[in-house]
Design a protein around this motif. Structure first.
Motif, PDB file in Angstrom:
ATOM      1  N   THR B  32     -10.989  11.353  -1.501  1.00  0.00           N
ATOM      2  CA  THR B  32      -9.960  11.237  -0.465  1.00  0.00           C
ATOM      3  C   THR B  32      -9.973  12.510   0.366  1.00  0.00           C
ATOM      4  O   THR B  32     -10.478  13.533  -0.075  1.00  0.00           O
ATOM      5  CB  THR B  32      -8.561  11.124  -1.090  1.00  0.00           C
ATOM      6  OG1 THR B  32      -8.393  12.215  -1.998  1.00  0.00           O
ATOM      7  CG2 THR B  32      -8.362   9.824  -1.815  1.00  0.00           C
ATOM      8  N   LEU B  33      -9.422  12.446   1.546  1.00  0.00           N
ATOM      9  CA  LEU B  33      -9.250  13.666   2.336  1.00  0.00           C
ATOM     10  C   LEU B  33      -7.844  13.754   2.924  1.00  0.00           C
ATOM     11  O   LEU B  33      -7.152  14.731   2.752  1.00  0.00           O
ATOM     12  CB  LEU B  33     -10.273  13.728   3.471  1.00  0.00           C
ATOM     13  CG  LEU B  33     -11.476  14.631   3.211  1.00  0.00           C
ATOM     14  CD1 LEU B  33     -12.405  14.624   4.409  1.00  0.00           C
ATOM     15  CD2 LEU B  33     -11.083  16.065   2.878  1.00  0.00           C
ATOM     16  N   CYS B  34      -7.428  12.699   3.614  1.00  0.00           N
ATOM     17  CA  CYS B  34      -6.109  12.792   4.233  1.00  0.00           C
ATOM     18  C   CYS B  34      -5.008  12.515   3.222  1.00  0.00           C
ATOM     19  O   CYS B  34      -3.860  12.845   3.449  1.00  0.00           O
ATOM     20  CB  CYS B  34      -5.988  11.837   5.416  1.00  0.00           C
ATOM     21  SG  CYS B  34      -6.017  10.107   4.946  1.00  0.00           S
ATOM     22  N   HIS B  35      -5.345  11.943   2.093  1.00  0.00           N
ATOM     23  CA  HIS B  35      -4.335  11.639   1.101  1.00  0.00           C
ATOM     24  C   HIS B  35      -3.924  12.899   0.351  1.00  0.00           C
ATOM     25  O   HIS B  35      -4.743  13.750   0.054  1.00  0.00           O
ATOM     26  CB  HIS B  35      -4.885  10.616   0.098  1.00  0.00           C
ATOM     27  CG  HIS B  35      -3.938  10.320  -1.010  1.00  0.00           C
ATOM     28  ND1 HIS B  35      -2.919   9.417  -0.867  1.00  0.00           N
ATOM     29  CD2 HIS B  35      -3.829  10.846  -2.249  1.00  0.00           C
ATOM     30  CE1 HIS B  35      -2.220   9.386  -1.992  1.00  0.00           C
ATOM     31  NE2 HIS B  35      -2.752  10.246  -2.846  1.00  0.00           N
ATOM     32  N   GLY B  43      -3.841   6.819   5.412  1.00  0.00           N
ATOM     33  CA  GLY B  43      -5.002   6.017   5.810  1.00  0.00           C
ATOM     34  C   GLY B  43      -5.660   6.495   7.090  1.00  0.00           C
ATOM     35  O   GLY B  43      -6.040   5.694   7.937  1.00  0.00           O
ATOM     36  N   GLY B  44      -5.817   7.781   7.246  1.00  0.00           N
ATOM     37  CA  GLY B  44      -6.357   8.311   8.492  1.00  0.00           C
ATOM     38  C   GLY B  44      -7.811   8.704   8.454  1.00  0.00           C
ATOM     39  O   GLY B  44      -8.500   8.614   9.469  1.00  0.00           O
ATOM     40  N   CYS B  45      -8.329   9.124   7.309  1.00  0.00           N
ATOM     41  CA  CYS B  45      -9.671   9.710   7.323  1.00  0.00           C
ATOM     42  C   CYS B  45     -10.774   8.702   7.001  1.00  0.00           C
ATOM     43  O   CYS B  45     -11.932   8.940   7.273  1.00  0.00           O
ATOM     44  CB  CYS B  45      -9.743  10.884   6.352  1.00  0.00           C
ATOM     45  SG  CYS B  45      -9.704  10.388   4.625  1.00  0.00           S
ATOM     46  N   ARG B  46     -10.442   7.608   6.398  1.00  0.00           N
ATOM     47  CA  ARG B  46     -11.359   6.526   6.012  1.00  0.00           C
ATOM     48  C   ARG B  46     -12.381   6.939   4.948  1.00  0.00           C
ATOM     49  O   ARG B  46     -13.433   6.341   4.826  1.00  0.00           O
ATOM     50  CB  ARG B  46     -12.127   5.949   7.219  1.00  0.00           C
ATOM     51  CG  ARG B  46     -11.387   5.852   8.504  1.00  0.00           C
ATOM     52  CD  ARG B  46     -10.113   5.112   8.404  1.00  0.00           C
ATOM     53  NE  ARG B  46     -10.201   3.668   8.302  1.00  0.00           N
ATOM     54  CZ  ARG B  46      -9.124   2.892   8.156  1.00  0.00           C
ATOM     55  NH1 ARG B  46      -7.927   3.441   8.083  1.00  0.00           N
ATOM     56  NH2 ARG B  46      -9.261   1.600   8.061  1.00  0.00           N
ATOM     57  N   LEU B  47     -12.107   7.968   4.219  1.00  0.00           N
ATOM     58  CA  LEU B  47     -13.072   8.398   3.225  1.00  0.00           C
ATOM     59  C   LEU B  47     -12.925   7.621   1.919  1.00  0.00           C
ATOM     60  O   LEU B  47     -13.859   7.520   1.129  1.00  0.00           O
ATOM     61  CB  LEU B  47     -12.880   9.885   2.940  1.00  0.00           C
ATOM     62  CG  LEU B  47     -14.147  10.467   2.372  1.00  0.00           C
ATOM     63  CD1 LEU B  47     -15.040  10.889   3.509  1.00  0.00           C
ATOM     64  CD2 LEU B  47     -13.840  11.627   1.471  1.00  0.00           C
ATOM     65  N   CYS B  48     -11.755   7.076   1.719  1.00  0.00           N
ATOM     66  CA  CYS B  48     -11.481   6.434   0.439  1.00  0.00           C
ATOM     67  C   CYS B  48     -11.835   4.948   0.482  1.00  0.00           C
ATOM     68  O   CYS B  48     -11.365   4.186  -0.346  1.00  0.00           O
ATOM     69  CB  CYS B  48     -10.017   6.607   0.101  1.00  0.00           C
ATOM     70  SG  CYS B  48      -8.963   5.788   1.300  1.00  0.00           S
ATOM     71  N   THR B  60      -9.024   0.907   2.869  1.00  0.00           N
ATOM     72  CA  THR B  60      -8.673   2.276   2.468  1.00  0.00           C
ATOM     73  C   THR B  60      -7.851   2.222   1.186  1.00  0.00           C
ATOM     74  O   THR B  60      -6.743   1.688   1.162  1.00  0.00           O
ATOM     75  CB  THR B  60      -7.843   2.971   3.560  1.00  0.00           C
ATOM     76  OG1 THR B  60      -6.786   2.099   3.949  1.00  0.00           O
ATOM     77  CG2 THR B  60      -8.684   3.323   4.750  1.00  0.00           C
ATOM     78  N   CYS B  62      -6.271   4.490  -0.364  1.00  0.00           N
ATOM     79  CA  CYS B  62      -5.041   5.282  -0.448  1.00  0.00           C
ATOM     80  C   CYS B  62      -3.844   4.548   0.119  1.00  0.00           C
ATOM     81  O   CYS B  62      -2.713   4.873  -0.215  1.00  0.00           O
ATOM     82  CB  CYS B  62      -5.220   6.616   0.252  1.00  0.00           C
ATOM     83  SG  CYS B  62      -5.398   6.449   2.034  1.00  0.00           S
TER      84      CYS B  62
HETATM   85  S1  FES Z   1      -7.751   9.277   1.924  1.00  0.00           S
HETATM   86 FE1  FES Z   1      -7.871   9.315   4.064  1.00  0.00          FE
HETATM   87  S2  FES Z   1      -7.874   7.193   4.536  1.00  0.00           S
HETATM   88 FE2  FES Z   1      -7.544   7.202   2.434  1.00  0.00          FE
END
Ligand code: FES
Ligand code: SF4
Ligand code: SF4
Ligand code: SF4
Ligand code: FES
Lengths: 171, 880
Positions: B32-35, B43-48, B60, B62
């Motif tokens: 995760t990044l934005c979480h 749900g902003g970074c789309r890494l999860c 996403t 998170c």
């Molecule tokens: S952790 Fe960033 S979108 Fe889910």
């Protein structure tokens, strides 16, 4: 082809400092219109920009204070939108379209005139503070390209001569 | 029951959780990044991204909640490809300047790039370039490294509630900044830099000096700045604390800190720490050995005891002392010196308030969990701004307010400005009249519960001022008062938050009575704000002139005898003097020797000149402190002290939770309790403790309250009132509580002039913050907050110098205009050389024994000349 012009609402009046009662009244009306103070943020910003020509840090702070929205939020919203201006503008604002239709119809000749006659490049203001010039993306009147908006007045089917003529009307 | 399958594992949940939480429960890691656990799903970074069967697009984890029968795959080829792509996008602009980034080694982006690669994008254009912003004294912003996850903004908006950060601009040209674009103008909690996953917001206090992998140890302990008692981890290298950080799973602060807890640790490394005992010879303080110092104290104290009797000697402890130090201190005074002249700063407001409420309501009435505030259905704040005095507690008030809970403030709302429904600022006499009117209005709306006849007699019997008079005096309309009473009457379990300024005033005793009545009528929960980490602890330890360490009054013979037996000492039967009384007695020459542990009396007590006079009159003054304080200048012997991070011990916070403070670094001194037991030995009282745990076990034997506790046992931070003891039972006396006479308050108040009130400062806390360069860099000098009307009348702008004068003297402060303030109230901070206490007149409330912290009838003038306020502290170091 005739020059087309649509005159907008109230003319811009600049160089005001104190908040006029009128704008305060308008702001309060706005606040009453929406039940969430954030909803009135954009209209409030327009109101201030109409009144002062641009949005200074003090203006953003004031909007926040009056609406009860954090000033950081106000700044964030106002810098998101390209139509809010964050540096001082001249007495009159020329917004000339350079997008596809207007480009085909020769807007370049018009920007040249601004440069040669008024020494005015994009994003700049004349020394005497009379005009500021912003380049616009399509303003939605491709049928009368090349087009521009001066303050709140729309002009289309521009030629070199008509441009000069129009601008002479703005002191 | 919801059952889902994640990577082939079946797992069930009672309630819907996010896919991320579900995966964690199944032991599966999703990057995760934005979480962030403290923040809401975003749900902003789309890494999860994960694959969910029957859903065409990746989801996403998170922010997507599970539903029954869901089949989730977290590491398929599609998922890994998507993550790699997201990272590649992030690296288009990220500078990858890890070698000189302070975040390296604990950077989430670095870890992810290492795992998923590629280290470089295919993007040929140049990266965004922005110079690092160093305009702020404490926080560095590096816009190039920012990945726009908005954790910082969400932290500042949703959790801290300061809304001091936002995104400027749009698209790839957006960046994070405070409103000014340069320096911050905020609460400096540093919670934003704590959640930044990369090195885009970092602290200057350890800039380029902190490498996580070079850290030698981490020590879990408790913050020593205020009575909240946040848990924090001190990170240590080379016997020095390089950083203090919270942990999300640790303590009642759950991952948050305030400015003091986050940045104030640097007072540990303050250059002019005392490191050897000093003794006055021929008028000059000189360095001496510990033996010399201890012998001198023993000789002089014995001499004074012989000549003037035990009661010519007194002791004061600070609310920063640990329970162990405080306990040993009072034992020495009672057992070796033979006096009950022991008190602390808690004896000025926190103690009297608690004692009064316990007497009239019930024991332990102030022991309420801080986390409960956000669950109450109404909040009444009076006597101080919780977001400044106890900032992490203050967050609870904000969080309640965000949920729609009404917050009503009497006093300056400070950090609650955007979070309070109503705030009533007025002078202190008016506050009493206002409170009386509120109680009167509420009792007409709520039936009396019938549980405490004595209190009900008072509630029914007192005569409030007519509504019109009360409203005229307070400056608010009768309707405001009635509406507020109405709003309060509608609350069924409100939190009543009380700061010390409501106690430290001429009508403090009446205020306490009305607040007790309010609490009783509304079924409220009381929270007493506490400006020091261990005010509760020093009270519990018996550092009070009339209470035993067993938590019981010493005037009751059976209690005293039992305590004497357990301790093997004789305790004098008569109560001693309170802090304020000691100061008066010193002034009058009745106190010949005074031992001050950790307290700076000159700066901490109102009317500094009066206090200086008292100190001058003392024949033999011992000051034990970390720093060479204003008070130490008058000392005959100065002993260096250890800071809380240099010794083991315990603190009891304002909710009466006992917590362990651990030793993180070696200090250049000896534990206070050791020094005192050495002195005690010369009096023939051998204490024989080997460790703080030893002392604590004695406390657990003698104290009814701390019964059966051990120092290891409290380490989990779960020891909360009433511990194992259960509430004490002794008579609740209410005699002596007279009907408050509101009419005379109105007649005698003479509150027509400008009234100065103390402003408790967010970045300062008594003497410790004065030695923290970081905290001083935020607010280097005291200021006067002045309302717009008054400021206009005096044509004062922000930053102008104003002279504030009373009979007691005058000070020059820098003005700050504050639109909230009425024209008859100004606020001033207490501060090194020039705070409000320089001009407050010494007035002690005879009932609460609290010295007043406010002053009426001040004259304010604009100063034309610039005055330099800050004396160089180093100059005043004598001898050594
Ligand atoms: S952790 Fe960033 S979108 Fe889910
Ligand atoms: S330090 Fe705290 S108050 Fe300041 S911007 Fe960061 S989160 Fe907000
Ligand atoms: S500064 Fe840090 S926390 Fe804030 S948006 Fe950028 S990367 Fe995220
Ligand atoms: S709220 Fe109090 S205990 Fe918590 S970090 Fe701040 S000063 Fe320390
Ligand atoms: S392109 Fe100029 S108006 Fe549309």
């Amino acid at each position: 082809m005739r020059e087309i012009s649509i005159t907008g609402g109230e003319p811009l009046t600049r160089k005001k400092t104190a908040l006029s009662n009128k704008i305060l009244r308008e702001l309060n009306d706005l606040k009453r219109k929406y039940d969430n103070e954030r909803f009135s943020l954009l209209p409030a910003l327009y109101l201030f920009q109409r009144e002062y020509g641009w949005l200074s840090a003090e203006a953003l702070e004031k909007v926040g204070e009056i609406l009860g929205v954090p000033k950081t939020t106000v700044k964030s919203v106002s810098t998101f939108y390209a139509m809010f201006r964050h540096k001082p503008m001249g007495r009159h604002l020329i917004q000339l379209c350079t997008n596809v239709s207007c480009m085909i119809m020769g807007c370049e000749r018009l920007t040249d005139i601004l440069k040669t006659r008024y020494g005015l490049g994009p994003n700049a203001t004349t020394h005497d503070g009379r005009f500021s010039f912003l380049v616009m993306e399509c303003i939605g009147v491709c049928d009368i390209a090349p087009a521009m908006v001066v303050d709140t007045d729309l002009y289309g089917n521009l030629t070199e001569d008509s441009l000069i003529g129009i601008l002479e009307r703005y002191e | 029951m919801i059952t889902i399958t994640i990577d082939g594992k079946k797992i069930s949940f009672e309630r819907p959780v996010t896919i991320l939480d579900a995966a964690r429960a199944a032991g599966i890691h999703i990057p995760t990044l934005c979480h962030h656990d403290i923040l809401k799903p975003y749900g902003g970074c789309r890494l999860c991204l994960v694959e969910v069967e029957k859903v065409p697009k990746l989801q996403t984890a998170c922010s997507q909640y599970v539903s029954d029968g869901m089949v989730v795959r977290t590491e398929t080829e599609k998922v890994v490809d998507a993550r790699r792509a997201v990272l590649e996008f992030l690296l288009i602009n990220h500078p990858l300047d890890c070698p000189h980034c302070d975040k390296a080694g604990e950077c989430e982006l670095q870890d992810l790039a290492a795992k998923y690669g590629p280290a470089m994008g295919r993007f040929a254009e140049g990266k965004r370039r922005y110079p690092e912003n160093l305009e702020d004294p404490l926080i560095v912003r590096n816009r190039e490294r920012c990945i726009l996850c908005l954790r910082c903004v969400r932290m500042c908006d949703d959790v801290q509630g300061a809304s001091a950060l936002s995104v400027t601009g749009r698209g790839s040209k957006s960046y994070i900044e405070p409103f000014s674009g340069g320096a911050y103008d905020c609460e400096y909690c540093g919670n934003c830099l704590a959640v930044c996953p990369v090195g885009a917001i970092t602290s200057r206090t350890h800039r380029h000096g902190f490498r996580p992998w070079l850290m030698e140890k981490e020590v879990e302990t408790v913050c020593s700045y205020c009575g909240v008692g946040c848990s924090l981890v001190l990170q240590v290298r080379n016997n020095s604390v390089v950083r203090s950080v919270p942990r999300s799973g640790l303590g009642l602060n759950r991952g948050l800190l305030c400015s003091k807890g986050r940045f104030g640790y640097d007072c540990l490394n303050y250059g002019d720490r005392l490191d050897a005992p000093l003794m006055r010879r021929n008028g000059v303080l000189e360095r001496v050995t510990w033996t010399e110092a201890i012998n001198c104290i023993a000789d002089r104290m014995k001499e004074i005891k012989r000549e003037n009797g035990s009661d010519a000697i007194a002791g004061i402890v600070s609310g920063r002392c640990t329970n162990e130090d405080a306990y040993v201190f009072q034992k020495f005074f009672r057992g070796a010196i033979g006096t009950n002249n022991i008190d602390s700063v808690a004896g000025m407001a926190y103690g009297p308030a608690q004692r009064f409420f316990e007497k009239i309501l019930v024991q332990g009435v102030t022991a309420n969990p801080i986390q409960g505030i956000s669950d109450s259905d109404g909040i009444f704040v009076i006597g101080g701004d919780p977001t400044a005095i106890n900032p992490v507690l203050g967050l609870q008030v904000r969080s309640a307010s965000k949920k729609g809970v009404p917050v009503i403030v009497v006093g300056h709302p400070g950090g609650l400005k955007r979070y309070s429904k109503r705030a009533f600022i007025m002078n202190s006499a008016a506050e009493t009249v206002f409170l009386a009117a509120l109680v009167d209005e509420i009792k007409r709306r709520r039936p009396l519960p019938g549980e405490r006849p004595v209190l009900e007699e008072i509630i029914n019997g007192f005569r409030p001022a007519p509504l019109e008079d009360a409203s005229k005096m307070s400056g608010f309309g009768p309707n405001d008062l009635v509406d507020t009473a109405h709003a309060l009457s509608n609350m069924s379990r409100p939190s009543i938050i009380i700061g010390r300024d409501i106690v430290q005033t001429d009508t403090g005793h009446m205020n306490l009575l009305f607040l007790a009545a309010l609490t009783y009528l509304l079924n409220g929960r009381i929270y007493l704000l506490s400006e020091l980490p261990n005010e509760q602890g020093v009270l519990d330890m018996g550092c009070q002139p009339d209470m035993l360490p067993s938590g019981r009054p010493l005037t009751v013979e059976t209690f005293r005898k039992r305590c004497e037996e357990t301790l093997g000492i004789i305790i004098p039967p008569a109560p001693g003097l309170s802090y304020a009384e000691m100061t008066e007695a010193a002034h009058e020459g009745r106190i010949k020797a005074l031992y001050v542990m950790g307290e700076d009396m000159v700066l901490g007590l109102p009317d500094s000149n009066y206090v200086r006079g008292a100190l001058r009159n003392i024949e033999f003054l011992v000051v034990q402190d970390r720093f060479f304080t204003e008070t130490a200048k008058y000392a005959d012997v100065v002993l260096p002290a250890l800071s809380w991070a240099e010794k083991e011990g315990s603190y009891t916070n304002l909710e009466r939770r006992i917590q362990l403070t651990r030793k993180a670094v070696e200090g250049e001194s000896i534990e206070e309790w050791k020094v005192i037991s050495e002195i005690s030995k010369t009096f023939g009282l051998h204490m024989g403790y080997r460790s703080a745990a030893d002392i604590f076990s004695e406390i657990a034997r003698v104290s009814q309250i701390y019964r059966e506790l051990t120092l290891e046992g409290i380490a989990d931070g779960k020891s909360v009132w009433p511990y194992r003891g259960g509430p004490l039972r002794y008579d609740m006396h209410t005699e002596g509580t007279k009907l408050p006479d509101i009419v005379s308050v109105m007649e005698e108040s003479g509150m027509s002039g400008v009234h100065v009130r103390r402003e408790a400062h967010l970045f300062h806390s008594q003497n410790a913050s004065r030695y923290s360069p970081a905290l001083l860099s935020i607010t280097p000098e005291p200021h006067l907050k002045i309302g717009d009307i008054l400021a206009d009348r005096l044509s004062v702008k922000d930053g102008d110098r104003v002279k504030v004068s009373t009979d007691a003297g005058s000070i020059v402060l820098s003005a700050r205009r504050d639109p909230c303030l009425p024209d008859n109230v100004v606020l001033a901070s207490t501060f090194d050389g020039g705070g409000i206490f320089e001009i407050t007149k010494w007035r002690v409330n005879p009932i609460t024994k609290a010295p007043a912290s406010d002053v009426n009838g001040v004259v304010i003038d604009k100063e034309e000349a610039i005055t330099v306020l800050h004396k160089d502290r180093a100059d005043s170091l004598v001898g050594g």
